[in-house]
Design a protein around this motif. Sequence first.
Motif, PDB file in Angstrom:
ATOM      1  N   ARG A 208      39.953  49.198  36.689  1.00  0.00           N
ATOM      2  CA  ARG A 208      40.890  50.291  36.975  1.00  0.00           C
ATOM      3  C   ARG A 208      40.566  51.489  36.092  1.00  0.00           C
ATOM      4  O   ARG A 208      39.786  51.383  35.138  1.00  0.00           O
ATOM      5  CB  ARG A 208      42.338  49.840  36.784  1.00  0.00           C
ATOM      6  CG  ARG A 208      42.692  49.415  35.390  1.00  0.00           C
ATOM      7  CD  ARG A 208      44.199  49.296  35.225  1.00  0.00           C
ATOM      8  NE  ARG A 208      44.825  50.631  35.243  1.00  0.00           N
ATOM      9  CZ  ARG A 208      46.108  50.845  35.511  1.00  0.00           C
ATOM     10  NH1 ARG A 208      46.892  49.837  35.832  1.00  0.00           N
ATOM     11  NH2 ARG A 208      46.604  52.067  35.466  1.00  0.00           N
TER      12      ARG A 208
ATOM     13  N   HIS B 234      49.302  49.097  33.222  1.00  0.00           N
ATOM     14  CA  HIS B 234      50.242  49.405  34.309  1.00  0.00           C
ATOM     15  C   HIS B 234      51.621  49.766  33.740  1.00  0.00           C
ATOM     16  O   HIS B 234      52.229  50.777  34.149  1.00  0.00           O
ATOM     17  CB  HIS B 234      50.354  48.203  35.244  1.00  0.00           C
ATOM     18  CG  HIS B 234      51.423  48.345  36.277  1.00  0.00           C
ATOM     19  ND1 HIS B 234      51.333  49.221  37.334  1.00  0.00           N
ATOM     20  CD2 HIS B 234      52.643  47.713  36.412  1.00  0.00           C
ATOM     21  CE1 HIS B 234      52.419  49.142  38.074  1.00  0.00           C
ATOM     22  NE2 HIS B 234      53.231  48.228  37.544  1.00  0.00           N
TER      23      HIS B 234
ATOM     24  N   ARG C 232      45.099  44.833  32.222  1.00  0.00           N
ATOM     25  CA  ARG C 232      45.564  45.566  33.419  1.00  0.00           C
ATOM     26  C   ARG C 232      47.090  45.631  33.450  1.00  0.00           C
ATOM     27  O   ARG C 232      47.671  46.661  33.829  1.00  0.00           O
ATOM     28  CB  ARG C 232      45.011  44.887  34.683  1.00  0.00           C
ATOM     29  CG  ARG C 232      43.537  45.131  34.928  1.00  0.00           C
ATOM     30  CD  ARG C 232      43.123  44.709  36.332  1.00  0.00           C
ATOM     31  NE  ARG C 232      43.161  43.263  36.485  1.00  0.00           N
ATOM     32  CZ  ARG C 232      42.125  42.454  36.318  1.00  0.00           C
ATOM     33  NH1 ARG C 232      40.942  42.961  35.952  1.00  0.00           N
ATOM     34  NH2 ARG C 232      42.228  41.150  36.491  1.00  0.00           N
TER      35      ARG C 232
ATOM     36  N   ARG D 135      41.236  40.478  30.775  1.00  0.00           N
ATOM     37  CA  ARG D 135      41.286  41.527  31.804  1.00  0.00           C
ATOM     38  C   ARG D 135      42.667  41.569  32.455  1.00  0.00           C
ATOM     39  O   ARG D 135      43.233  42.636  32.682  1.00  0.00           O
ATOM     40  CB  ARG D 135      40.207  41.279  32.859  1.00  0.00           C
ATOM     41  CG  ARG D 135      38.780  41.429  32.350  1.00  0.00           C
ATOM     42  CD  ARG D 135      37.781  41.301  33.486  1.00  0.00           C
ATOM     43  NE  ARG D 135      36.422  41.190  32.973  1.00  0.00           N
ATOM     44  CZ  ARG D 135      35.722  40.054  32.902  1.00  0.00           C
ATOM     45  NH1 ARG D 135      36.264  38.926  33.351  1.00  0.00           N
ATOM     46  NH2 ARG D 135      34.510  40.038  32.403  1.00  0.00           N
ATOM     47  N   ARG D 136      43.177  40.395  32.751  1.00  0.00           N
ATOM     48  CA  ARG D 136      44.488  40.316  33.397  1.00  0.00           C
ATOM     49  C   ARG D 136      45.572  40.908  32.493  1.00  0.00           C
ATOM     50  O   ARG D 136      46.433  41.687  32.953  1.00  0.00           O
ATOM     51  CB  ARG D 136      44.811  38.859  33.720  1.00  0.00           C
ATOM     52  CG  ARG D 136      46.140  38.656  34.418  1.00  0.00           C
ATOM     53  CD  ARG D 136      46.349  37.187  34.750  1.00  0.00           C
ATOM     54  NE  ARG D 136      47.645  36.968  35.385  1.00  0.00           N
ATOM     55  CZ  ARG D 136      48.087  35.769  35.765  1.00  0.00           C
ATOM     56  NH1 ARG D 136      47.327  34.699  35.568  1.00  0.00           N
ATOM     57  NH2 ARG D 136      49.272  35.657  36.329  1.00  0.00           N
TER      58      ARG D 136
END
Length: 513
Positions: free
Chosen positions: A469, A342, A338, A334-335
């Motif tokens: 997100r 971005h 994201r 997940r990190r």
Amino acid sequence: MRIKIAKILILLVIILNLIVFYFVWLLVGRHKERNEDVSIKKFRNTEWNDVQANITVILRGFESFENDIPNTVRSIASTYPNISILIVTDMPPYPPLFFNSSMSLFQNVRLVNLQPGLNNSFEARTPLFQLSTEFVLFMPDSTRIHTKKTIEKMLRIITSERSNLVAVAATYKASKPVTCLNCHINLREWIIQFEESSGDVCDFVRGKHATLMRTEMLRKLTDPFMLPFPDAFYIQAATHRIKTHILRDLPFGSGKELYGNPHSAWKASQLSKERAAAMYHALGLKKVMLENGDTEWHGCRRDTARCFGTVVDDTPQYLWEGKWTPPCCLAGLRRTARHVFHLLDQAQTRYWLEGGSLLGAMRMGDILPWDYDVDVGIYSEDIGRCSWLVRAKTRPAVDEQGFVWEKASEGDFFRVHLSQVNRLHVDIFPFEVRNGTMTKGTWLHTHKQDMEFPQHFLKPLSTIEFVGRTVSAPNNIHDFLELKFGKGAIENPVYPNPSKMAIFGLKVAPEKN
């Protein structure tokens, strides 16, 4: 006159009878009391003998560098001279344990060293071979027995239970309060969660206590003597639905206070943390949710390798073991995802979720719980917009946040890793337009969903919630996923590759023809 004499004689006879009855009553009462005293003594002696004949005391979980084992053994053996006592250690204690007293007091004490060695046979180092009693009583270091009633009551409780899946825990005086907890274990997802119990019957007991259980319970567990004890015991027991009843009204006594100086306290604390980490690793538990709301992680981190090795034939090792992706790995994915989204948004690079990642977003707004990477598609003509993709064309590049961008060795696509050590990753597949069809240079044959598709699914791009997100996705997602995975793919809640998952008896979607 004669009538008066007769009345007096009758009265005297009645009084004499009453006196006789009184003394007879006294004699009978005293005899009954003596019989009751004898019965009580016989009952107590029977209980005392039952304890010695049916229970083995086990001392497990003490530190060699500072302990009170000799005095603990002395207290137990003085109260129950014929009881068997096992001292179980991972290796021979050093400094050695010295028993400065009459050897007759310690004639039933045995040391079981679990460490394999050429002079230590499997039978000698396996405590279960040393147990011949119906019950075992695990006692902590620095124990004092001030009354026989505690163990006798514990024995009465456990023998009165209809179920054999019950243990009894007794508390200690002058120690921190004992807490009764329930634990919920999800082996498939590598998670254990603790919560406080509303009563004194529960799965897990925290605090200083002694535990009485049937010996047969130990044979059900994968490693009944694992440290830290008794934490490891309770976690294993919970998977077998073994409950523990806490006895609070007859506490044991404590001996000397241990780890009084700062260095000993620090050393004991460090060993406790190391053993807890080793225990959770051995038992396959990576996320520990404590009763106070805190969460402990015992899996991979950014500075360690991921929890699984190279994936063969699109099937990670944990799937063959009947488990899903470790929660620490999902957190790392997940990190990474994201971060990638971005930077792609920042560079105005057109992208969309692909494959199983889009399926997970549609079903649950997250990565599928068994998936091991994140798949993203981009327009090949947009590669130049993202400087990190441009750099990755020639050699791996580490960005300011420590993520590694590189060209994949398997084909013409990119891969973004969580770190240089942890290779959890996002795959970025460049697509180009040919006659209204999205195609690319590399096809992964192990991925059935890896195929060409009409460009109209990307004109215009849509959005969807994923890993916390909003991200880009094809339009008409339902039809797009049915094209990729087959009809009913969204509704089917399980892994879409039946040939790999049938071994676990899971219900899966049919393969596309």
